[in-house]
Enzyme design. Sequence first.
Site, mmCIF file in Angstrom:
data_model
loop_
_atom_site.group_PDB
_atom_site.id
_atom_site.type_symbol
_atom_site.label_atom_id
_atom_site.label_comp_id
_atom_site.label_asym_id
_atom_site.label_seq_id
_atom_site.Cartn_x
_atom_site.Cartn_y
_atom_site.Cartn_z
ATOM 1 N N HIS A 263 36.240 10.317 -37.961
ATOM 2 C CA HIS A 263 37.040 11.518 -38.222
ATOM 3 C C HIS A 263 37.268 12.237 -36.904
ATOM 4 O O HIS A 263 36.410 12.976 -36.426
ATOM 5 C CB HIS A 263 36.295 12.404 -39.219
ATOM 6 C CG HIS A 263 37.061 13.610 -39.660
ATOM 7 N ND1 HIS A 263 38.372 13.551 -40.087
ATOM 8 C CD2 HIS A 263 36.709 14.918 -39.756
ATOM 9 C CE1 HIS A 263 38.774 14.759 -40.421
ATOM 10 N NE2 HIS A 263 37.785 15.604 -40.230
ATOM 11 N N SER B 190 41.015 18.178 -37.555
ATOM 12 C CA SER B 190 40.830 18.241 -39.001
ATOM 13 C C SER B 190 41.592 19.442 -39.568
ATOM 14 O O SER B 190 42.809 19.528 -39.383
ATOM 15 C CB SER B 190 39.337 18.284 -39.319
ATOM 16 O OG SER B 190 39.096 18.033 -40.686
ATOM 17 N N ASP C 40 39.915 6.875 -40.860
ATOM 18 C CA ASP C 40 39.407 8.233 -41.051
ATOM 19 C C ASP C 40 39.084 8.465 -42.522
ATOM 20 O O ASP C 40 39.958 8.347 -43.384
ATOM 21 C CB ASP C 40 40.459 9.239 -40.582
ATOM 22 C CG ASP C 40 39.945 10.661 -40.495
ATOM 23 O OD1 ASP C 40 39.112 11.059 -41.339
ATOM 24 O OD2 ASP C 40 40.365 11.383 -39.579
#
Length: 602
Positions: free
Chosen positions: A570, A297, A540
């Site tokens: 994610h 991320s 995602d």
Amino acid sequence: MTTATTLARIPRPVLVLPASLAALALLASGAACSGDAGGDGGGRLRTAGAGGIAGPAEPVATADSADADAVDTQDLPDALTGQSLDWSACHVLDSRQGDDETSPEPLPDDGDDNDGSANGDGNGNGSADRDDGGTPWECARLTVPLDYADPRGDTIEIALIRAPARERGEERVGSLLFNFGGPGGSGVAALPAFAGDYEELHEHYDLVSFDPRGVGASQGVVCLDDRELDAYFAADPVPATSAERAKLTDRLQGFADACSDRAGALLPHLTTANTARDMDLLRHVLGDDELHYFGVSYGTQLGGVYAHLFPQRVGRAVLDAVVDPTLTPEESARGQAAGFQQALAAYVEACAADDDTGDGNAGGGAGCPLGDTEKQANQRLNDLLDDLREDPMPTRDPDGRRLTRSLAVSGIAQALYSQDFWSFLTQGLDDALPAEGQDPDGTVLLALGDALNGRNPDGTYTTLQSSLTAISCADSRQRYDVADVRAALDSFRAASPVFGESLAWGMLNCAYWPVRGTDRQPPVAADGAPPILLVGTTGDPATPYAGTRRMREALGDDVGVVLTYEGEGHGAYTGGNACVRDTIDAYLVDGHVPRDGKVCDD
């Protein structure tokens, strides 16, 4: 949803009890390092010699630029480059990192050739004594410059954690540094929580993570006290009248003022570029010629910035759940709104399928609480949120808090980060939308919202959201006002009827920040770097797949190698797909670079 910035993927829950939900979120589990037993672990500002920094920064300061005149690692003072890390047993979490009241459990060994007596030199070339209980976690602190343009000035300490590799000698590749996202996530808390997913990598790497500057036990940013944060996160982020808009801007101004008062001297230096420089100093002190890295991320943005600053020092690097490095904050927020709407549609479809079969991971089977179509789901959720705006829902929270619109949106978004939390979303919605004659209960959605906001079960808060704001606002020079938001509202509503308005108003988070950002986005061009593996998931919600391709372009020719996972969630590596895991392991362990464009399906 309190911000438009991506967060790291949350671990899989193992209990169905609502009270356990917050404790099982990524940033509310794990263990902490402190400088010594009973220490505050705060990494205070200090100067070589006597004294420290006095008082907050000026009301408006300027953040350090990614391409500022910073001193390179090799040219830093010997006191920094020659430091030896004092690895020792980890202690329980600081509340700024999470809520676990025990030190992390050793990583189990699997019958390898470990003789139980390997000794370490404190710099990644060995380990603390092992016993039959497995590999113990070790913690230390790294001293870094507050300002890399003034490396002989003030310093701060960075909290570290590691589990030394099981294999030694030629089988050990080196250290593998993790950042799990945020910005604002505690790596010291997260690495033990996720470590079971990295068993193969632990054979060949020292698993290492850290609390980045301004996070957790590394001079974590604290702006409001716990009860003030309760009120801040419960307040409605979607104003409908001029009076409500004034309340929102007053609240944001008050938060920024509090951050300036309590952490002003630190705020200009909380950039992603400075964290990347900290990572390179850590690489040097660990004794590694190259930085081997696994970023998730926001950690992908951090990895891209590191590659930009130090392309010749990049080792094997994986960027999973890739942040788009080309977007403005407005574009990123609108893309995230569309991503969460897509995830909501996937949840509704799975729930309806579960209802038909009585089996599945969305927890359906007794009637889906949002109906069988996305249109029905949008209507029921917006009706619920409108009701909460006027009349917050009772919960079984021990502090008597009620579920507000803001906390409900946060809770729903938290559950959509991973398919593994969909059953909790169904449970929470069933409770909040009960059958006729039953009382609504917002406890589960509140617990999910608390996890997104970094609230521990005991009512304390991690620095997650305060650190996130501080780092995001230092990184970007873009500042929006109410007129900008109102002009963008229709496009946000089109992107997501459920999440669009909250994310649009989140564009104001940096409007009153006391530090000017210096970059449009942190640069990631990394000409001359070796291949970097970019892992994108088509479903995602937080970092939409298109960002993976754009990161590849931004890194430069022959640098980014794309691995696509056709699935939901994610972050792909911890999602349970064997193709994804085997491909990444082969790259990190054996150096095998996959074909650019390889696809793994669900």
